[in-house]
Design an enzyme around this catalytic site. Sequence first.
Site: not given
Length: 228
Positions: A225, A72, A27, A118
């Site tokens: 980046y 959910s 979910n 990262d």
Amino acid sequence: MQKLKQQVFEANMDLPRYGLVTFTWGNVSAIDRERGLVVIKPSGVAYETMKADDMVVVDMSGKVVEGAYRPSSDTATHLELYRRCPSLGGIVHTHSTHATAWAQAGLAIPALGTTHADYFFGDIPCTRGLSEEEVQGEYELNTGKVIIETLGNAEPLHTPGIVVYQHGPFAWGKDAHDAVHNAVVMEEVAKMAWIARGINPQLNHIDSFLMNKHFMRKHGPNAYYGQK
């Protein structure tokens, strides 16, 4: 809320597309902080038939304010994380194979290389197990509480995921799509760690200076980046 419902629908549909779910085992939610409302996948509805209008809107107490379905079963976990972590905009729960295997083993996913660094600043932690009392009580709420307990004082977006002992992974991000992105990465680095430790059981963690470099060049105050 229609725009947010569409975003949450698309993010949920990304789960089978990226191989993170089997049947309905997952979910995605997102929050509208200004309105205090959360959009989440309906419980047990197949991805093959699901539509954007099927997404369920709940308030911060879990009361349904829009939608024809029940939300959910993990809604209370999502809500606890949103309440306790103001930086979160989207949350994902899956039972993706490799991340769930680490959860079942009761082990953090170790930071072994730059792919991990990262996205995650250190190991992806594993929570403690819930007590019988916690499980028999408000189970989903207590799952959220044990995640918060495990994170401690860490910035959630620096550790955008966790594995819940004997259960599976939860990931989060600044919005629903970012959360799914982090869930995909978590599954990949969980697989990499499993393979790497199989090749070399004595493998050490990534060097701290390399960890710092890779995380900070993407997420630090002087990140460089990507494109501006």
